[in-house]
Design a protein around this motif. Structure first.
Motif, PDB file in Angstrom:
ATOM      1  N   PRO A 164      13.542  -6.477  -3.365  1.00 41.54           N
ATOM      2  CA  PRO A 164      12.952  -5.472  -2.470  1.00 41.54           C
ATOM      3  C   PRO A 164      11.999  -6.151  -1.490  1.00 41.54           C
ATOM      4  CG  PRO A 164      11.918  -5.399  -4.632  1.00 41.54           C
ATOM      5  CD  PRO A 164      13.072  -6.335  -4.762  1.00 41.54           C
ATOM      6  N   THR A 165      11.759  -5.506  -0.374  1.00 42.51           N
ATOM      7  CA  THR A 165      10.795  -6.039   0.583  1.00 42.51           C
ATOM      8  C   THR A 165       9.379  -5.665   0.157  1.00 42.51           C
ATOM      9  OG1 THR A 165      10.852  -4.057   1.961  1.00 42.51           O
ATOM     10  CG2 THR A 165      12.503  -5.770   2.423  1.00 42.51           C
ATOM     11  N   GLU A 169       7.352  -4.013   1.927  1.00 41.96           N
ATOM     12  CA  GLU A 169       7.147  -2.631   2.349  1.00 41.96           C
ATOM     13  C   GLU A 169       7.726  -1.670   1.292  1.00 41.96           C
ATOM     14  OE1 GLU A 169       8.360  -5.004   4.234  1.00 41.96           O
ATOM     15  OE2 GLU A 169       6.698  -5.279   5.613  1.00 41.96           O
ATOM     16  N   GLU A 170       8.883  -2.010   0.763  1.00 40.46           N
ATOM     17  CA  GLU A 170       9.486  -1.166  -0.268  1.00 40.46           C
ATOM     18  C   GLU A 170       8.627  -1.150  -1.534  1.00 40.46           C
ATOM     19  OE1 GLU A 170      14.240  -1.617   0.825  1.00 40.46           O
ATOM     20  OE2 GLU A 170      13.254  -3.101  -0.460  1.00 40.46           O
ATOM     21  N   ARG A 194       6.446   2.227  -3.518  1.00 48.10           N
ATOM     22  CA  ARG A 194       6.773   2.714  -4.863  1.00 48.10           C
ATOM     23  C   ARG A 194       5.587   3.366  -5.532  1.00 48.10           C
ATOM     24  NH1 ARG A 194      10.477  -2.167  -7.520  1.00 48.10           N
ATOM     25  NH2 ARG A 194      12.208  -1.993  -6.065  1.00 48.10           N
TER      26      ARG A 194
END
Length: 301
Positions: free
Chosen positions: A293-294, A296-297, A301
């Motif tokens: 995942p990045t 930002e991702e 969360r």
């Protein structure tokens, strides 16, 4: 030496050459040269596998696929699917087995439907994993809810997915940290089970031996047989499942005689009702790296 090196690396994938030399009873130069040779010819690689929960993968399944004749095209088509972690041509009633890892059950269903739609596929028998009891690259616990990682951690993980033994100094050059800070972060990632660093052996090497899958139906909860299988050194993978089997395992053996003896021991247990086996003939895919995942991702969360 090779067996001893693999055993040591399974205990600690980043064990220093000096400690490896002590463990196997050889010189540092001999151990270093052997590791380089095994890596160069593709017999052995040490990689970091990321916790499936961190990757957003929550649905796991074992598929047995029957085709109209032995179909390499079907095996290769399934191996090309991004969700396929393991794909192999096998002996027995089915011609191909596969392990899928996906974000959720609806995506799992759609992927299985796509496989059922392949031209030569006659039947897909699906087992859903309840939990993975033993697996070299499978976590033993969920991630801590307070875990927070940043883009530097992601950069480190990306490097270690390719080479789990890359030096701290080299990793530091690529992620913009000092070697000591990189060492601290790697240790934290390992201690929290975010990554597992371990050796991957090529199944194509001459001394690879045999790899066999076994599906069991057991009496009751099957806790005793599951514990017994998990304790065996030759058990590479073990999961409790829902479907036509209650337990699925992967067993390694150096010879057909050894495999026969092992399967007799397992199937002869009083808590095992039935046992079905298949031998892996050609492993088309064995995947341990997944897109991360990045930052930002992660923040979202």
């Amino acid at each position: 030496m090779d067996d001893a090196l693999v055993a040591a690396l399974r205990a600690d994938g980043r064990m220093s050459v000096a400690d490896l030399a002590k463990r196997v009873g050889a010189s540092r130069s001999a151990v270093s040269a052997r590791l380089e040779q095994l890596k160069a010819d593709g017999s052995l690689n040490v990689v970091a596998a990321v916790h499936p929960e961190f990757l957003g993968l929550t649905a796991y399944a074992h598929l047995a696929i029957r085709t109209s004749g032995r179909s390499q095209a079907t095996t290769d088509a399934i191996a090309a699917l991004p969700a396929a972690a393991f794909v192999s041509a096998v002996s027995g009633e089915y011609q191909t087995v596969a392990e899928l890892r996906l974000p959720d059950s609806p995506e799992l269903y759609r992927t299985v439907a796509d496989i059922r739609g392949l031209p030569e596929v006659e039947q897909v028998n699906t087992l859903v994993y309840v939990d993975v009891v033993k697996g070299l690259f499978m976590p033993g616990r969920p991630l801590p809810p307070w875990l927070r990682l940043d883009d530097r951690d992601l950069a480190i993980m990306l490097r270690l997915q390719a080479d789990g033994r890359e030096s701290f100094a080299r990793t530091a050059e690529h992620v913009g940290l000092s070697p000591s800070a990189t060492r601290t972060r790697v240790r934290y990632l390992v201690e929290q089970d975010v990554i597992r660093i371990a050796p991957v052996l090529s199944r194509a090497r001459p001394d690879a031996g045999l790899v066999c899958g076994i599906g069991l139906n057991v009496r009751g909860a099957g806790d005793s047989v599951t514990a017994a299988l998990a304790a065996r050194e030759d058990t590479e993978f073990l999961a409790r499942t829902i479907g036509r089997f209650d337990v699925v395992a992967t067993i390694a053996a150096q010879s057909a005689r050894d495999l026969d003896r092992t399967l007799e021991e397992i199937s002869g247990r009083p808590d095992v009702v039935t046992a079905e086996t298949w031998v892996h003939l050609r492993i088309a895919k064995e995947r341990y790296e997944w897109p991360l995942p990045t930052a930002e991702e992660l923040a979202g969360r």
